[in-house]
Design an enzyme around this catalytic site. Structure first.
Site, PDB file in Angstrom:
ATOM      1  N   LYS A  22      -3.654   5.052   1.395  1.00  0.00           N
ATOM      2  CA  LYS A  22      -4.921   5.584   0.385  1.00  0.00           C
ATOM      3  C   LYS A  22      -6.001   4.545   0.625  1.00  0.00           C
ATOM      4  O   LYS A  22      -7.042   4.776   0.563  1.00  0.00           O
ATOM      5  CB  LYS A  22      -4.280   5.801  -0.628  1.00  0.00           C
ATOM      6  CG  LYS A  22      -3.293   7.069  -0.942  1.00  0.00           C
ATOM      7  CD  LYS A  22      -3.097   7.195  -2.310  1.00  0.00           C
ATOM      8  CE  LYS A  22      -2.556   6.074  -3.194  1.00  0.00           C
ATOM      9  NZ  LYS A  22      -1.145   5.856  -3.024  1.00  0.00           N
ATOM     10  N   ARG A  97      -1.480  10.312 -10.708  1.00  0.00           N
ATOM     11  CA  ARG A  97      -0.304   9.954 -10.271  1.00  0.00           C
ATOM     12  C   ARG A  97       0.838  10.646 -10.985  1.00  0.00           C
ATOM     13  O   ARG A  97       2.159  10.354 -10.780  1.00  0.00           O
ATOM     14  CB  ARG A  97       0.130   8.458 -10.190  1.00  0.00           C
ATOM     15  CG  ARG A  97       0.135   7.834  -8.916  1.00  0.00           C
ATOM     16  CD  ARG A  97      -0.028   6.384  -9.323  1.00  0.00           C
ATOM     17  NE  ARG A  97       0.425   5.428  -8.030  1.00  0.00           N
ATOM     18  CZ  ARG A  97      -0.075   4.621  -7.536  1.00  0.00           C
ATOM     19  NH1 ARG A  97      -1.527   4.532  -7.915  1.00  0.00           N
ATOM     20  NH2 ARG A  97       0.411   3.871  -6.524  1.00  0.00           N
ATOM     21  N   ARG A 133       3.594  -5.637   4.556  1.00  0.00           N
ATOM     22  CA  ARG A 133       2.261  -5.966   4.048  1.00  0.00           C
ATOM     23  C   ARG A 133       2.130  -7.472   3.528  1.00  0.00           C
ATOM     24  O   ARG A 133       2.831  -8.112   2.863  1.00  0.00           O
ATOM     25  CB  ARG A 133       1.829  -5.025   3.057  1.00  0.00           C
ATOM     26  CG  ARG A 133       0.584  -5.149   2.410  1.00  0.00           C
ATOM     27  CD  ARG A 133       0.170  -3.943   1.922  1.00  0.00           C
ATOM     28  NE  ARG A 133       0.751  -3.247   0.577  1.00  0.00           N
ATOM     29  CZ  ARG A 133       0.384  -2.329   0.228  1.00  0.00           C
ATOM     30  NH1 ARG A 133      -0.569  -1.633   0.484  1.00  0.00           N
ATOM     31  NH2 ARG A 133       1.114  -1.998  -1.202  1.00  0.00           N
ATOM     32  N   ARG A 166       2.760  -8.944  -1.978  1.00  0.00           N
ATOM     33  CA  ARG A 166       2.453  -8.637  -3.398  1.00  0.00           C
ATOM     34  C   ARG A 166       3.727  -8.351  -4.204  1.00  0.00           C
ATOM     35  O   ARG A 166       4.899  -8.007  -3.508  1.00  0.00           O
ATOM     36  CB  ARG A 166       1.777  -7.031  -3.316  1.00  0.00           C
ATOM     37  CG  ARG A 166       0.517  -7.057  -3.552  1.00  0.00           C
ATOM     38  CD  ARG A 166      -0.180  -5.814  -3.318  1.00  0.00           C
ATOM     39  NE  ARG A 166       0.476  -4.558  -4.062  1.00  0.00           N
ATOM     40  CZ  ARG A 166      -0.024  -3.400  -3.975  1.00  0.00           C
ATOM     41  NH1 ARG A 166      -1.125  -3.231  -3.278  1.00  0.00           N
ATOM     42  NH2 ARG A 166       0.273  -2.442  -4.715  1.00  0.00           N
ATOM     43  N   ARG A 177       9.328   2.151  -6.273  1.00  0.00           N
ATOM     44  CA  ARG A 177       8.076   2.949  -6.331  1.00  0.00           C
ATOM     45  C   ARG A 177       8.086   4.274  -5.587  1.00  0.00           C
ATOM     46  O   ARG A 177       7.465   5.301  -5.980  1.00  0.00           O
ATOM     47  CB  ARG A 177       7.133   1.846  -5.551  1.00  0.00           C
ATOM     48  CG  ARG A 177       6.578   0.833  -6.456  1.00  0.00           C
ATOM     49  CD  ARG A 177       5.761  -0.364  -5.736  1.00  0.00           C
ATOM     50  NE  ARG A 177       4.668   0.074  -5.290  1.00  0.00           N
ATOM     51  CZ  ARG A 177       3.931  -0.383  -4.290  1.00  0.00           C
ATOM     52  NH1 ARG A 177       4.762  -1.526  -3.392  1.00  0.00           N
ATOM     53  NH2 ARG A 177       2.782   0.114  -3.997  1.00  0.00           N
TER      54      ARG A 177
HETATM   55  P1  AMP Z   1      -1.392   0.698  -6.312  1.00  0.00           P
HETATM   56  O1  AMP Z   1      -1.985  -0.274  -5.558  1.00  0.00           O
HETATM   57  O2  AMP Z   1      -2.202   2.009  -6.016  1.00  0.00           O
HETATM   58  O3  AMP Z   1       0.203   1.027  -5.286  1.00  0.00           O
HETATM   59  O4  AMP Z   1      -0.990   0.591  -7.561  1.00  0.00           O
HETATM   60  C1  AMP Z   1      -0.039  -0.552  -7.923  1.00  0.00           C
HETATM   61  C2  AMP Z   1       0.604  -0.200  -9.378  1.00  0.00           C
HETATM   62  O5  AMP Z   1      -0.398   0.077 -10.180  1.00  0.00           O
HETATM   63  C3  AMP Z   1       1.416   1.034  -9.423  1.00  0.00           C
HETATM   64  O6  AMP Z   1       2.728   0.701  -8.804  1.00  0.00           O
HETATM   65  C4  AMP Z   1       1.525   1.057 -10.739  1.00  0.00           C
HETATM   66  O7  AMP Z   1       2.454   0.388 -11.503  1.00  0.00           O
HETATM   67  C5  AMP Z   1       0.248   0.900 -11.294  1.00  0.00           C
HETATM   68  N1  AMP Z   1      -0.733   2.175 -11.044  1.00  0.00           N
HETATM   69  C6  AMP Z   1      -1.767   2.424 -10.318  1.00  0.00           C
HETATM   70  N2  AMP Z   1      -2.206   3.493 -10.582  1.00  0.00           N
HETATM   71  C7  AMP Z   1      -1.659   4.135 -11.560  1.00  0.00           C
HETATM   72  C8  AMP Z   1      -1.497   5.232 -12.055  1.00  0.00           C
HETATM   73  N3  AMP Z   1      -2.589   6.266 -11.500  1.00  0.00           N
HETATM   74  N4  AMP Z   1      -0.801   5.536 -13.293  1.00  0.00           N
HETATM   75  C9  AMP Z   1       0.222   4.877 -13.478  1.00  0.00           C
HETATM   76  N5  AMP Z   1       0.306   3.682 -12.904  1.00  0.00           N
HETATM   77  C10 AMP Z   1      -0.637   3.365 -11.855  1.00  0.00           C
END
Ligand code: AMP
Length: 223
Positions: A22, A97, A133, A166, A177
């Protein structure tokens, strides 16, 4: 909902599992369409780094691979959308999400035209991508030890810094996740599926191949 076109105020939502690409596609498409890129993951990581109250609240959830509470995300997204200039569109990468987030977004987006891109990737590919990653803590460049390794192991090609994994890309957190994605985020796909601006894209190829598919889906390229 309609076709994504450069220079029109619009909202593009990128859906897809963690590791689905994404972020990469959002950056490319934001540039192509002249849209602001809003990544809730990047915004939250920045809040954590700066130690803000939101960051302190979010950190434990993020490190465990759980979703940060909907209220906090709602506030962040509303403020960012309100801060857009008149006529300025944006790409939401990582939001909504959960179903409550999707309903909340419907309530605040007004009549802004919506395009939804759902990037589909098989789970085995996701695990390999997430576990491989690495990113540069200094310049932010992202690598993958399987698909796009740095020239020198664990070192950034551009600035030579030691690459990092990360915290939420550790094996157990990856599994969590993916579970959260299946249970809580997948229903968001069904929420949008069937609407005219909804498109599904095969995200299992490399970034350039997926971007061609994304552009075809949003009508930028003739198919
Ligand atoms: P990402 O980089 O998009 O994978 O986001 C990393 C982490 O941020 C996720 O695993 C969640 O813990 C948190 N996060 C990001 N976007 C959201 C969302 N829309 N709702 C809840 N938690 C989020």
């Amino acid at each position: 909902m309609g076709k994504a076109t450069r220079g029109e105020p619009q909202l593009v939502i990128l859906l897809g599992p963690p590791g689905g690409g994404k972020g990469t596609q959002a950056k490319l498409l934001a540039e192509e369409l002249g849209l602001v890129h809003l990544s809730t993951g990047d915004i939250l990581r920045d809040e954590v780094r700066r130690g803000t109250p939101a960051g302190i609240q979010a950190r434990v959830y993020m490190e465990a691979g759980e979703l940060v509470p909907d209220e906090l995300l709602g506030r962040i997204v509303r403020e960012r959308l309100e801060a857009l200039g008149p006529g300025q569109g944006c790409i939401l990468d990582g939001y909504p999400r959960s179903l409550p987030q999707a309903r909340y977004l419907e309530g605040i987006r007004g009549g802004t035209p919506l395009t939804v891109l759902n990037i589909e990737v098989p789970e085995e590919v996701l695990v390999q991508r997430l576990a491989g990653r690495r990113s540069c803590p200094v310049c932010g460049k992202v690598y993958n030890v399987h698909f796009s390794p740095p020239r020198v192991a664990e070192r950034c090609d551009d600035c030579g810094s030691e690459l990092q994994r990360r915290k939420d890309d550790q094996d157990e957190v990856i599994r969590e996740r993916l579970r959260v994605y299946r249970e809580t985020t997948r229903p968001v796909v069904d929420f949008y599926r069937g609407l005219p601006g909804y498109h599904e894209v095969d995200g299992s190829g490399d970034a350039a191949q997926v971007f061609e598919a994304v552009k075809r889906a949003v009508g930028i390229l003739a198919s």
